[in-house]
Design a protein around this motif. Structure first.
Motif, short mmCIF file in Angstrom:
data_model
loop_
_atom_site.label_atom_id
_atom_site.label_comp_id
_atom_site.label_asym_id
_atom_site.label_seq_id
_atom_site.Cartn_x
_atom_site.Cartn_y
_atom_site.Cartn_z
N HIS A 185 -21.28 17.80 21.73
CA HIS A 185 -19.97 17.66 21.11
C HIS A 185 -19.69 16.21 20.73
O HIS A 185 -18.93 15.95 19.79
CB HIS A 185 -18.87 18.16 22.07
CG HIS A 185 -18.50 19.59 21.87
ND1 HIS A 185 -18.97 20.61 22.65
CD2 HIS A 185 -17.72 20.18 20.92
CE1 HIS A 185 -18.48 21.76 22.22
NE2 HIS A 185 -17.73 21.54 21.17
N GLN A 189 -22.67 16.02 14.05
CA GLN A 189 -21.79 16.04 12.88
C GLN A 189 -21.01 17.35 12.87
O GLN A 189 -21.48 18.37 13.36
CB GLN A 189 -22.62 15.95 11.58
CG GLN A 189 -23.33 14.62 11.40
CD GLN A 189 -22.42 13.53 10.83
OE1 GLN A 189 -21.21 13.60 10.94
NE2 GLN A 189 -23.03 12.53 10.24
N GLU A 190 -19.82 17.35 12.30
CA GLU A 190 -18.97 18.54 12.29
C GLU A 190 -19.66 19.77 11.67
O GLU A 190 -19.58 20.86 12.22
CB GLU A 190 -17.65 18.26 11.58
CG GLU A 190 -16.68 17.43 12.38
CD GLU A 190 -16.32 18.03 13.73
OE1 GLU A 190 -16.20 19.28 13.82
OE2 GLU A 190 -16.17 17.27 14.70
N LYS A 193 -21.90 21.30 14.20
CA LYS A 193 -21.13 21.95 15.27
C LYS A 193 -20.71 23.34 14.83
O LYS A 193 -20.81 24.31 15.60
CB LYS A 193 -19.88 21.12 15.60
CG LYS A 193 -20.14 19.87 16.40
CD LYS A 193 -18.80 19.20 16.72
CE LYS A 193 -19.01 17.85 17.37
NZ LYS A 193 -17.73 17.16 17.64
N ARG A 194 -20.22 23.45 13.60
CA ARG A 194 -19.76 24.76 13.10
C ARG A 194 -20.94 25.73 13.01
O ARG A 194 -20.81 26.91 13.34
CB ARG A 194 -19.08 24.59 11.74
CG ARG A 194 -17.73 23.89 11.82
CD ARG A 194 -16.93 24.08 10.53
NE ARG A 194 -17.57 23.41 9.39
CZ ARG A 194 -17.31 22.14 9.07
NH1 ARG A 194 -16.47 21.42 9.78
NH2 ARG A 194 -17.89 21.59 8.03
#
Length: 198
Positions: A185, A189-190, A193-194
């Protein structure tokens, strides 16, 4: 029945933990595991070498698992997850070895200390290389300095020896999952994560 070498190591771990390295003789070690001095010196040149083997056992395990992680997985995220998991599990698998390491490492002879330092350096460099690759592929946040990120992970996981108990509220597998969750977390990078539903 355990092999003689294992019995000697187990005996030494108990005695070193209770009495300290300098408070234990080879005679006490062999008496404690019903061995002979001849049997001891068949496997170890000296008590110094025995202390080195105790240190080397868990460091070698972690280093080998890190190499396996890099060879088995293609993506840095998977490599890092596997490395962290095996690193955490060592505190359960080799708890007595690690306790003796932190308590008695100052007594390592220079030639043995250098070997231990080299393996620790190799593990650190493997970790740094995975973080760097993750930044290059866009999986990890590029603004995080590689060395500081890697040293933060090492510091976090290494401290486990201070508080981990086999009879605690969480299993070592659950603890490893928590570390993976916290670390990923922090550095992913976002979009990654998604993708991983984190």
């Amino acid at each position: 029945m355990k092999e003689l070498k294992e019995r000697i190591i187990d005996s030494a771990l108990i005695l070193f933990e209770n009495k300290g390295y300098h408070g234990v003789t080879v005679n006490q070690i062999v008496e404690n595991c019903n061995a002979s001095k001849g049997g001891f010196y068949h496997h170890f040149d000296s008590k110094d070498e025995l202390l080195y083997v105790i240190h080397d056992t868990f460091i070698t395990y972690v280093l080998e698992k890190a190499h396996v992680a890099k060879e088995t997985y293609h993506h840095p995220t998977d490599q890092l997850q596997a490395m962290i998991t095996s690193f955490v599990k060592v505190f359960d698998l080799y708890k007595p070895h690690i306790y003796v390491f932190y308590q008695e490492s100052t007594y390592l002879k220079p030639q043995y200390e250098e070997r231990i330092k080299e393996k620790r350096k190799q593990f650190k460099e493997l970790l740094f290389s995975v973080i760097e690759k993750g930044q290059q592929t866009g999986e990890f946040r590029s603004e995080l300095p590689v060395v500081i990120t890697g040293m933060s992970i090492l510091g976090m996981v290494n401290w486990t020896y201070k508080w981990y108990r086999k009879d605690g509220g969480k299993s070592i597998e659950e603890i490893a999952d928590i570390y993976v969750d916290l670390i990923l977390h922090s550095i992913l990078q976002e979009p990654t994560k998604r993708l991983l539903h984190l």
